[in-house]
Write a protein that holds these residues in place. Structure first.
Motif, mmCIF file in Angstrom:
data_model
loop_
_atom_site.group_PDB
_atom_site.id
_atom_site.type_symbol
_atom_site.label_atom_id
_atom_site.label_comp_id
_atom_site.label_asym_id
_atom_site.label_seq_id
_atom_site.Cartn_x
_atom_site.Cartn_y
_atom_site.Cartn_z
ATOM 1 N N GLY A 277 0.816 -1.200 0.000
ATOM 2 C CA GLY A 277 0.000 0.000 0.000
ATOM 3 C C GLY A 277 0.849 1.248 0.000
ATOM 4 N N GLN A 278 0.224 2.361 -0.328
ATOM 5 C CA GLN A 278 0.921 3.628 -0.374
ATOM 6 C C GLN A 278 -0.091 4.746 -0.188
ATOM 7 O OE1 GLN A 278 2.644 3.949 -4.252
ATOM 8 N NE2 GLN A 278 0.774 3.339 -5.286
ATOM 9 N N GLY A 279 0.356 5.893 0.317
ATOM 10 C CA GLY A 279 -0.549 7.013 0.522
ATOM 11 C C GLY A 279 0.207 8.273 0.882
ATOM 12 N N THR A 280 -0.435 9.399 0.645
ATOM 13 C CA THR A 280 0.134 10.696 0.998
ATOM 14 C C THR A 280 -0.926 11.548 1.670
ATOM 15 O OG1 THR A 280 -0.427 11.660 -1.153
ATOM 16 C CG2 THR A 280 1.747 10.647 -0.937
ATOM 17 N N HIS A 281 -0.484 12.525 2.442
ATOM 18 C CA HIS A 281 -1.394 13.446 3.105
ATOM 19 C C HIS A 281 -0.671 14.767 3.294
ATOM 20 C CE1 HIS A 281 -4.215 15.200 5.982
ATOM 21 N NE2 HIS A 281 -5.054 14.228 5.694
ATOM 22 N N ALA A 282 -1.422 15.852 3.186
ATOM 23 C CA ALA A 282 -0.822 17.170 3.388
ATOM 24 C C ALA A 282 -0.297 17.277 4.811
ATOM 25 C CB ALA A 282 -1.849 18.254 3.109
ATOM 26 N N SER A 283 0.881 17.860 4.957
ATOM 27 C CA SER A 283 1.506 17.999 6.269
ATOM 28 C C SER A 283 1.307 19.422 6.789
ATOM 29 C CB SER A 283 2.997 17.682 6.181
ATOM 30 O OG SER A 283 3.624 17.866 7.430
ATOM 31 N N ALA A 284 1.133 19.553 8.099
ATOM 32 C CA ALA A 284 0.990 20.869 8.731
ATOM 33 C C ALA A 284 1.727 20.854 10.059
ATOM 34 C CB ALA A 284 -0.486 21.217 8.932
ATOM 35 N N GLY A 285 2.360 21.950 10.367
ATOM 36 C CA GLY A 285 3.028 22.058 11.653
ATOM 37 C C GLY A 285 4.461 21.593 11.665
ATOM 38 N N MET A 286 5.032 21.255 10.503
ATOM 39 C CA MET A 286 6.416 20.816 10.431
ATOM 40 C C MET A 286 7.216 21.826 9.615
ATOM 41 S SD MET A 286 6.755 17.976 12.104
ATOM 42 C CE MET A 286 8.336 17.441 11.494
ATOM 43 N N ARG A 287 8.421 22.094 10.072
ATOM 44 C CA ARG A 287 9.316 22.985 9.338
ATOM 45 C C ARG A 287 10.748 22.572 9.620
ATOM 46 N NH1 ARG A 287 8.847 27.954 6.919
ATOM 47 N NH2 ARG A 287 10.738 29.217 6.777
ATOM 48 N N ALA A 288 11.469 22.235 8.559
ATOM 49 C CA ALA A 288 12.875 21.829 8.677
ATOM 50 C C ALA A 288 13.044 20.668 9.655
ATOM 51 C CB ALA A 288 13.737 23.010 9.097
ATOM 52 N N GLY A 289 12.086 19.734 9.647
ATOM 53 C CA GLY A 289 12.197 18.540 10.480
ATOM 54 C C GLY A 289 11.802 18.727 11.929
ATOM 55 N N GLU A 290 11.270 19.882 12.304
ATOM 56 C CA GLU A 290 10.882 20.125 13.678
ATOM 57 C C GLU A 290 9.427 20.559 13.734
ATOM 58 O OE1 GLU A 290 13.457 23.026 15.329
ATOM 59 O OE2 GLU A 290 15.255 21.748 15.253
ATOM 60 N N VAL A 291 8.769 20.245 14.871
ATOM 61 C CA VAL A 291 7.395 20.665 15.070
ATOM 62 C C VAL A 291 7.374 22.178 15.220
ATOM 63 C CG1 VAL A 291 5.374 20.501 16.553
ATOM 64 C CG2 VAL A 291 6.772 18.480 16.124
ATOM 65 N N ASN A 292 6.603 22.837 14.353
ATOM 66 C CA ASN A 292 6.586 24.294 14.334
ATOM 67 C C ASN A 292 5.291 24.861 14.906
ATOM 68 O OD1 ASN A 292 7.327 26.932 13.778
ATOM 69 N ND2 ASN A 292 6.515 26.859 11.685
ATOM 70 N N VAL A 293 4.151 24.328 14.452
ATOM 71 C CA VAL A 293 2.851 24.829 14.890
ATOM 72 C C VAL A 293 1.954 23.645 15.167
ATOM 73 C CG1 VAL A 293 0.822 26.190 14.276
ATOM 74 C CG2 VAL A 293 3.072 26.935 13.520
ATOM 75 N N CYS A 294 1.249 23.678 16.293
ATOM 76 C CA CYS A 294 0.265 22.655 16.624
ATOM 77 C C CYS A 294 -1.118 23.249 16.423
ATOM 78 C CB CYS A 294 0.433 22.181 18.075
ATOM 79 S SG CYS A 294 1.855 21.123 18.316
ATOM 80 N N ARG A 295 -1.841 22.728 15.468
ATOM 81 C CA ARG A 295 -3.181 23.225 15.188
ATOM 82 C C ARG A 295 -4.221 22.228 15.675
ATOM 83 N NH1 ARG A 295 -2.368 25.400 8.959
ATOM 84 N NH2 ARG A 295 -0.739 26.938 9.430
#
Length: 321
Positions: A277-295
Motif C-alpha cells: 500500500g501507499q498514501g500521501t497526506h498534506a503535512s501541517a506544523g512541520m518545518r525543517a524537520g521540527e514541530v513548528n505549529v500545533c493546530r
C-alpha cells in the motif's frame, strides 16, 4: 497477315532494345557511371552487409540502376526501418537510412535477442554487443516493455540498479535490481509507485547494494542473464537495506514540511519486496524537520508562557485510506 504483323513487332522490339543499349553505352562513355555511394544515418548496419544487399558496382552505368529494386533490396536489412534512395547525376547514389533503435534484450528459448522500441527483434544484431541493455522476459513482454522502461528511466539513480524486468501474467511487472532485490510493481499506476520508492530510497537508503563478490548481487551471468537460476541460499540472503528478512509487513513513513508519505511493504522468504500500500497526506506544523505549529489542539496559555523542556505532543493528520 498475322505472321507479318508478328514479325514486324519482334523486329521493332529488338530494334528498341538495341537503341536502348546504345543509349546506355553512350551515356556511360559520356561519364554517367557510378563513382560514389553516399550513406547517411548508418550507426549499426555493417558496411559489408549494406554493400552486399545493394548489389551496386562502382563503374556501372548510372542508367542501369533501378531505384525501386535497390530500395526493395536494402529494406530487407534487419537494422533498417526506413530508407530513401536518391540518384545524383552524374555519378552518385545516396542512401538515407533510418535505423531501428535497440531498446532491450529479449529472453527467448533460443537465447537473447535485441529488440527495438516497438518490441520487434532486430535481425542480425549481436546480443553480445548490447550487454548494457535491460533484459526483458515473460509472455508478451517485448511489445509492452517500452512504456515500463520509460517509467523506470524517470528515476535515473534507481534505474541504474535495474538489470532485468519480467512481465507477470501479462498484467504487471517485476523489476530485478543488481543487488538481488525484486520489486513487484502494482498493476495500476506503476509510475507513482516507482517514483515514491525512489524518493524514499534517496532519503532512507533502503536499497543497499551488495558487495561485488556475490555473483547474484552485482554481476550479470554471461549467458543466463534473466533465467533467475541462482542458488536458493543466495536468494535467501537478499536483504532490503540493513533490515534482515522478517517475512512480515513493514511501513516507511516520511514526514515532510509539505506532505507525509507512507509506503507499506513486505519481504517474502525469498527476499522479494512487494509493495502492499501507499498514501500521501498534506503535512501541517512541520518545518525543517521540527514541530513548528500545533493546530486543532487546545493549549493552555500557561504552556505557551513557559519554556518547555520538550515540544508538546501534536496529533498527526490521519493517513490516507
Amino acid at each position: 497477315m498475322m505472321a507479318g504483323l508478328l514479325a514486324t513487332g519482334i523486329f521493332a522490339y529488338a530494334e528498341r532494345g538495341r537503341l536502348s543499349t546504345g543509349f546506355v553505352t553512350a551515356s556511360a562513355d559520356a561519364g554517367l557511371r557510378l563513382q560514389t555511394i553516399e550513406v547517411q544515418g548508418r550507426a549499426h548496419t555493417p558496411k559489408e552487409v549494406l554493400i552486399a544487399a545493394s548489389e551496386l558496382t562502382l563503374g556501372q552505368p548510372m542508367l542501369t540502376i533501378s531505384l525501386p529494386a535497390l530500395h526493395e533490396r536494402l529494406a530487407t536489412i534487419g537494422w533498417v526501418r526506413e530508407i530513401a534512395v536518391e540518384r545524383r547525376m552524374p555519378s552518385t547514389i545516396r542512401l538515407i537510412l533510418t535505423e531501428r533503435v535497440p531498446m532491450a534484450l529479449l529472453q527467448t528459448e533460443a537465447g537473447h535477442r535485441v529488440i527495438d522500441e516497438h518490441g520487434d527483434i532486430i535481425s542480425g544484431a549481436d546480443p553480445a554487443a548490447f550487454g548494457h541493455l535491460t533484459v526483458v522476459a515473460g509472455s508478451s513482454a517485448a511489445s509492452n516493455a517500452a512504456p515500463l522502461l520509460n517509467i523506470l528511466r524517470t528515476e535515473p539513480e534507481l534505474f541504474a540498479e535495474v538489470w532485468a524486468v519480467t512481465y507477470r501474467s501479462e498484467r504487471r511487472w517485476d523489476v530485478h535490481l543488481r543487488n538481488g532485490i525484486r520489486v513487484r510493481l502494482p498493476e495500476t499506476d506503476p509510475r507513482t509507485a516507482w517514483s515514491r520508492l525512489a524518493v524514499i530510497d534517496h532519503s532512507k537508503r533502503i536499497i543497499d547494494p551488495r558487495p561485488c563478490g556475490d555473483r547474484h548481487a552485482c554481476a550479470r551471468p554471461d549467458d543466463r542473464r534473466a533465467e533467475y537460476s541462482g542458488s536458493r541460499q543466495g536468494e535467501r540472503d537478499m536483504r532490503l537495506g540493513s533490515r534482515r528478512n522478517s517475512h512480515k509487513p513493514f511501513a516507511i513513513l516520511d514526514i515532510g514540511s509539505s506532505k507525509i508519505c507512507c509506503m507499506i511493504g513486505e519481504i517474502d522468504k525469498l527476499g522479494t519486496l512487494s509493495l502492499i500500500g501507499q498514501g500521501t497526506h498534506a503535512s501541517a506544523g512541520m518545518r525543517a524537520g521540527e514541530v513548528n505549529v500545533c493546530r486543532n489542539s487546545a493549549m493552555p496559555s500557561a504552556i505557551a508562557s513557559r519554556a518547555p523542556s520538550a515540544p508538546p505532543a501534536c496529533p498527526l493528520p490521519r493517513s490516507a485510506s
